[in-house]
Design a protein around this motif. Structure first.
Motif, PDB file in Angstrom:
ATOM      1  N   ARG B 102       0.825  -1.195   0.000  1.00  6.09           N
ATOM      2  CA  ARG B 102       0.000   0.000   0.000  1.00  6.09           C
ATOM      3  C   ARG B 102       0.864   1.251   0.000  1.00  6.09           C
ATOM      4  O   ARG B 102       0.523   2.258  -0.606  1.00  6.09           O
ATOM      5  N   ALA B 103       2.007   1.187   0.713  1.00  5.46           N
ATOM      6  CA  ALA B 103       2.846   2.376   0.834  1.00  5.46           C
ATOM      7  C   ALA B 103       3.672   2.627  -0.422  1.00  5.46           C
ATOM      8  O   ALA B 103       4.226   3.702  -0.587  1.00  5.46           O
ATOM      9  N   THR B 104       3.783   1.626  -1.297  1.00  2.00           N
ATOM     10  CA  THR B 104       4.563   1.826  -2.516  1.00  2.00           C
ATOM     11  C   THR B 104       3.887   2.877  -3.387  1.00  2.00           C
ATOM     12  O   THR B 104       2.728   2.722  -3.726  1.00  2.00           O
ATOM     13  N   PRO B 105       4.616   3.947  -3.725  1.00  2.00           N
ATOM     14  CA  PRO B 105       4.010   4.927  -4.632  1.00  2.00           C
ATOM     15  C   PRO B 105       3.802   4.252  -5.983  1.00  2.00           C
ATOM     16  O   PRO B 105       4.770   3.876  -6.644  1.00  2.00           O
ATOM     17  N   VAL B 107       2.959   5.290  -8.803  1.00  2.00           N
ATOM     18  CA  VAL B 107       3.502   5.946  -9.988  1.00  2.00           C
ATOM     19  C   VAL B 107       4.922   5.471 -10.267  1.00  2.00           C
ATOM     20  O   VAL B 107       5.381   5.504 -11.398  1.00  2.00           O
ATOM     21  N   ALA B 108       5.631   4.970  -9.223  1.00  2.00           N
ATOM     22  CA  ALA B 108       6.992   4.490  -9.417  1.00  2.00           C
ATOM     23  C   ALA B 108       7.002   3.219 -10.254  1.00  2.00           C
ATOM     24  O   ALA B 108       8.037   2.841 -10.796  1.00  2.00           O
ATOM     25  N   LEU B 109       5.857   2.548 -10.369  1.00  2.00           N
ATOM     26  CA  LEU B 109       5.806   1.298 -11.128  1.00  2.00           C
ATOM     27  C   LEU B 109       5.518   1.528 -12.606  1.00  2.00           C
ATOM     28  O   LEU B 109       5.589   0.597 -13.407  1.00  2.00           O
ATOM     29  N   GLY B 265      -3.100   8.928  -1.921  1.00  2.00           N
ATOM     30  CA  GLY B 265      -1.879   8.165  -1.650  1.00  2.00           C
ATOM     31  C   GLY B 265      -2.228   6.719  -1.484  1.00  2.00           C
ATOM     32  O   GLY B 265      -1.419   5.890  -1.276  1.00  2.00           O
TER      33      GLY B 265
END
Lengths: 271, 265
Positions: B102-105, B107-109, B265
């Motif tokens: 859940r905390a992984t942004p 958009v970074a993926l 978020g």
């Protein structure tokens, strides 16, 4: 946890240690299963074979990140932009939210405007803002502020509006001056709500910063991820994604702690 | 609170927006600058875009990807959430992983998904689904776990079969939370969709806005930006209407549906 289990009538395991061992056993099994799936999808016949590096390589890249100067520059830039934007958004949002909470007529007139602005996908503003601000630190901060001001504003407005009737009578009976009421009664009353706004906004700030960096390629974690992907350094890219995840997790933990400390003086059932 | 006449209420909410639009119309017409073209021209460009098609096409493409991703995220989130909500052990086992994911942004993926799936619709649908699944999943877990003990006991006492119990007891009780999760997922989904369209795409409203910005078509950029904002607002309204319709039988406060609404978020 046990309390909820009791309340919902679920059977509660009595031997805590045994359950814990069971949980950790399953966790280990899950990790092994996922690692196996990962290695399986790197098999030569898989379409993702070239893109997924061996897990060990990702581990090595992750361990090597602290040794790279650009890692620290990227983390610093991302955190700097996110926190600067968050601070500005917090001041703006709380001030405007207080105003709207105190003046219902203004709140009514601006409601549609706020709803429209809040629904705007912030990244949609990027092209216009790039034209106006160029691609640098100010742009990222402006985008973060535009994204994060709304949770502060909305939560503060909700928290400030509506004084408890008894409190209102007390304030009136003692003729407490208005500014003092705002500072000593209304804002403290709104603190739990503002705390929630802070938690939402902090998570958003990190996401928005990394998203902006990915699109406009300005220094930061988002740019690192995009660069690693484009140069085919997939293990490094995954390491940066993991770093971003850890950063997000750390921010979340911090935000929850901040929210709690903002509401500590209150009885638990009110927040 | 005193209820005003509906017409007066609408006017009370609309006058400022109308005034602002009027002021902007006049100001940008009288003093056009490079970056702030006359608003009239921008509105005309929007109308043209909808009549002649390019804007409409981009919008349809984006909305299609958004809905597909949301649907996948909702199905996955609700079914996994049901499972985790009903099994204390399963929940405890995967909770740390859930928190990290859940905390992984998300958009970074996007760069990874583009590398994996290319420039078409697939990476967009995938990123929307990936962003949407967590709020729906976590809210479903909360909703199921918050089920009233009485309801569970009654269902058990009457030996209601599991399938029926899920359909008639658990899901309806968790519905307010689930829909609140969908609302968060919707705004998150729009966010990641726009980023993915700007990162690498050949179609879509985000792509079209960025493209007109890059070619210094200022009128087109503003037109696309305004369309994006209005679409975001209309999506929110639609979500509210869905919630109201689905929960009309529900009395009392709808847990968590207002507080976390703004979360992306």
């Amino acid at each position: 946890m046990t309390a909820t289990a009791l309340a919902t009538g679920r059977p509660v395991a009595t031997a805590g240690a045994r359950t814990r061992r069971l949980v950790w056993g399953w966790r280990l099994a899950l990790v092994l299963l996922l690692a196996g799936l990962w290695e399986l999808s790197r098999a030569p016949w898989s379409p993702a074979a070239e893109l997924l590096p061996p897990l060990a390589d990702i581990g090595v890249a992750l361990a090597g990140l602290p040794l790279r100067a650009e890692t620290w520059a990227a983390v610093g830039a991302t955190l700097g932009a996110a926190l600067t934007g968050l601070a500005i958004a917090g001041v703006l949002g709380v001030a405007l939210g207080t105003l709207l909470g105190l003046l219902p007529a203004v709140a009514r007139a601006t409601r549609l405007l706020v709803e429209l602005a809040r629904a705007m996908p912030v990244f949609g503003l990027l092209p216009v803002c790039i034209l106006l601000l160029g691609t640098g630190f100010p742009l990222t901060v402006v985008i973060v502020v535009t994204a994060c001001v709304w949770p502060f504003l909305v939560q503060t407005r909700l928290g400030v509006a509506g004084l408890h009737p008894q409190l209102r009578d007390v304030v009136r009976a003692y003729r407490v001056p208005r500014p003092l009421v705002v500072r000593r009664v209304l804002l403290p009353q709104a603190l739990p709500m503002i705390g929630t706004g802070l938690r939402i906004a902090l998570a958003m700030a990190v996401v928005v910063t990394i998203g902006t960096e990915t699109i406009i390629q300005s220094t930061g974690l988002g740019e690192r991820i995009a660069i690693a992907e484009r140069s085919g350094a997939m293990a490094l890219m995954f390491a940066y994604v993991l770093l971003a995840a850890l950063l997000g997790l750390a921010c979340n933990v911090l935000a929850v702690a901040a929210e709690r400390s903002l509401t500590r003086w209150r009885p638990a059932e009110v927040g | 609170m005193r209820r005003a006449h509906p017409v007066r209420r609408v006017l009370g909410e609309l006058w400022l927006v109308a005034l602002l639009v009027a002021v902007l119309l006049v100001a940008t017409a009288l003093a056009p600058s490079l970056y702030f073209p006359p608003l009239g021209e921008v509105l005309a460009a929007i109308a043209r875009g909808f009549v002649d098609g390019p804007l409409l096409g981009h919008l349809a493409y984006s909305l299609g990807n958004l809905l597909a991703g949301l649907a996948i995220g909702a199905v996955a989130g609700v079914s996994i959430g049901l499972l985790l909500g009903m099994s204390e052990l399963a929940h405890r086992v995967v909770d740390p992983a859930l928190q990290l994911l859940r905390a992984t942004p998300k958009v970074a993926l996007i760069p990874l998904l583009v590398a994996l799936l290319g420039l078409g619709a697939e990476p967009k649908i995938a990123i929307v689904a990936l962003a949407a699944v967590w709020p729906i999943l976590l809210n479903t877990v909360d909703g199921v776990r918050g089920l009233e003990a009485n309801a569970v006991d009654v269902a058990r006492a009457f030996q209601i079969p599991l399938g029926l119990r899920i359909r008639r007891v658990i899901l309806p009780a968790a519905l307010p939370q689930i829909l609140a999760g969908v609302a968060i997922a919707l705004s998150l989904g729009v966010t990641v969709l726009v980023v993915s369209e700007m990162y690498a795409a050949t179609q879509g409203i985000g792509f079209s806005v960025l493209q007109s910005g890059r070619s210094f078509d200022i009128v087109g950029t503003w037109a696309g930006t305004i369309v994006l904002g209005v679409v975001g607002y209309l999506l929110n309204l639609a979500m509210l209407a869905v919630e109201r319709r689905a929960l009309h039988w529900h009395h009392g406060p709808l847990d968590g549906s207002t507080e976390e609404r703004g979360a992306r978020g």
